[in-house]
Design a protein around this motif. Structure first.
Motif: not given
Length: 460
Positions: A46-54, A87-102, A107-111
RNA sequence: GUGGUUGUAGCUCAGUUGGUUAGAGCGCCAGAUUGUGGAUCUGGAGGUCGCCGGUUCGAACCCGGUCUUCCACCCCA
């Protein structure tokens, strides 16, 4: 009250047989990565959603598995938001983590996070599962393994070249006939620019990517549907349809894209890559410059790759490309990277359907000793220890069951040799060794057993 | 996310217009053969018919929902 157990949709258990075959793929891939000097890395599921989103486009955001916050996740959330339909707004408020998508974005985050401890250019490989909330289909799972190789911190096209060699080697070792398709985002941008629609690259590339599938007419229709002007489409078509060897396509592109700086840059990049391939290549795999190849992930900026199996259509089994600024969003500029990802599960499916897994994978134990009881078992265990010391995998049937049952077991496990030691063998300090494929049986002195089997067992 | 499709024994599948105890092949277990597997024969075990609800005197079968499978779109490894 018992409930019927089940696993979530799109996920799978892997039986021992399947794991042996999967490991065969992972081992092959890992061996090659390591041979080319890449280092292993793992990151959290899992990563923080801020890492994953967008990072993956609109569609990607939708396919992200989100993880509900722990504890009282509703605290402080305005009831008006909860009762609404956003639902998008709700999920942003109640979820701050997500499973990695790739594996590329983590890797970029790690670097970025570890830039001070990393020696650049950094070559790493990563073999881990990723998750996508897609609707499962054949060859499409919600949990699947990617095998990524990337080098970050180098602009050199030699990296692209080496990745092609890695792809070639992996699939040759796995015995899968493939075609490698290559294109370049800068060329695509140049084409769009030349056609007078530089701002519509995404629409244009996404559509022409389907050329294979929906044909020219279909592409024309969809472009029109997406609001691309007819004259733009008219200018696009001849370019996409360019044919012939890569270098001659590139030659033609040079004049077509003469007004686009970006486009020409892309052409020269591809010339360099194909130049290496010509000069140093000796690569057996077919490589094609496919101007219709786009690839969905929108962080690619240069070369893009896609690999398909020739003998069966399973979508792409490997893909990747160059990304110039993935680390930029995390605050590290000028860190270009390039990499590809092998889709282990699809490779498995391809190999399974084409029957490409070696038979020998199934036989883990080479020699099984029958069990006649405690006294005989001890006699066998001594021999087994000797065999194992010589690297021959051996086992003793754990129960003094009927011989038929013990032989059945050996048969099903594909065990090549069965050693029988009963009263008479023990009296003469011998073993009866039965070859399960030929059915022949020989009597061997206790001391010679290891040597005898070493000579008989097919190595590898 | 949209539209469609599938579900009966461990596996592959039958199952009539809704009608008593739901079948086959393969596999499994046991025996024929109490120290010799892959063949054959004999016998046996194994099913809340995906799940929940509805219609009906009665449902594997009809209806609704749900989950699952696969397919197309979307997207992708």
């Amino acid at each position: 009250m018992s409930q019927k157990p089940s696993i979530p949709r799109g996920t799978r258990d892997f039986s021992p047989v399947e794991m042996l075959r999967r490991n065969y793929i992972f081992d092959t891939v890992r061996r090659t990565f390591s041979l080319y000097g890449y280092l292993p890395l793992e990151t959290p599921a899992m990563e923080n959603l801020t890492t994953l989103l967008g990072k993956y486009g609109e569609e990607g955001d939708r396919l992200l598995f989100r993880i509900l916050n722990s504890g009282n996740f509703l605290a402080g959330i305005p009831p008006s938001v909860l009762s609404g339909t956003d639902t998008q707004a709700v999920s942003q408020l109640i979820c701050e983590k997500g499973l990695r998508y790739d594996l590329t974005v983590p890797f970029a985050r790690y670097v970025v996070q570890h830039r001070d401890e990393i020696t650049f250019p950094f070559r790493r490989y990563q073999i881990q599962p990723v998750w996508r909330a897609d609707k499962p289909q054949k060859g499409r799972y919600r949990e699947f393994f990617q095998c990524d190789v990337d080098v970050i911190g180098s602009d050199s096209l030699l990296n692209e070249f080496e990745l092609v060699r890695i792809i070639d080697r992996v699939f040759r070792e796995l015995n899968i006939r493939v075609i490698i398709k290559v294109n370049n985002r800068k060329i695509l941008a140049g084409i769009a620019e030349m056609a007078g629609a530089g701002d519509r690259i995404t629409d244009i590339t996404v559509t022409i990517d389907k050329l294979d599938k929906i044909g020219q007419e279909g592409v024309r229709e969809e472009l029109t549907q997406r609001g691309i002007a007819p004259e733009v489409i008219a200018r696009l078509e001849p370019v996409i349809k360019l044919s012939g060897p890569a270098l001659s396509k590139l030659e033609e592109l040079k004049s077509v894209l003469s007004s686009s700086v970006t486009g020409l840059k892309g052409v020269s990049e591809m010339e360099e890559l194909f130049g290496y391939l010509e000069a140093l290549g000796k690569i057996k795999t077919d490589i094609e410059l496919d101007l219709s190849l786009a690839r969905g992930l929108n962080y690619y900026t240069g070369a893009i790759f896609e690999v398909k199996a020739k003998d069966i259509d399973f979508g792409s089994i490997c893909g990747g490309g160059r990304y110039d600024d993935l680390t930029g969003v995390f605050g590290l500029k000028d860190m270009s990277g390039v990499g590809v990802s092998f889709g282990a599960d699809r490779i498995y499916d391809v190999m399974f359907q084409l029957n490409l897994f070696p038979e020998s994978l199934m036989a883990s134990t080479k020699v099984m000793f029958t069990n006649f009881g405690r006294y005989e078992a001890t006699y066998c265990l001594n021999a087994i220890r000797n065999l194992r010391e010589k690297g021959i995998s051996a086992e003793l049937y754990p129960d003094a069951a009927k011989l038929k049952k013990q032989f059945d077991y050996a048969n099903k496990r594909n065990i090549q040799f069965v050693v029988i030691a009963g009263e008479s063998e023990m009296q003469n300090r011998q073993f009866a060794v039965k070859n399960m494929t030929s059915g022949e049986q020989e009597t061997i002195p206790f001391a010679n057993l290891t040597e005898y089997l070493l000579g008989k067992i097919d190595q590898k």
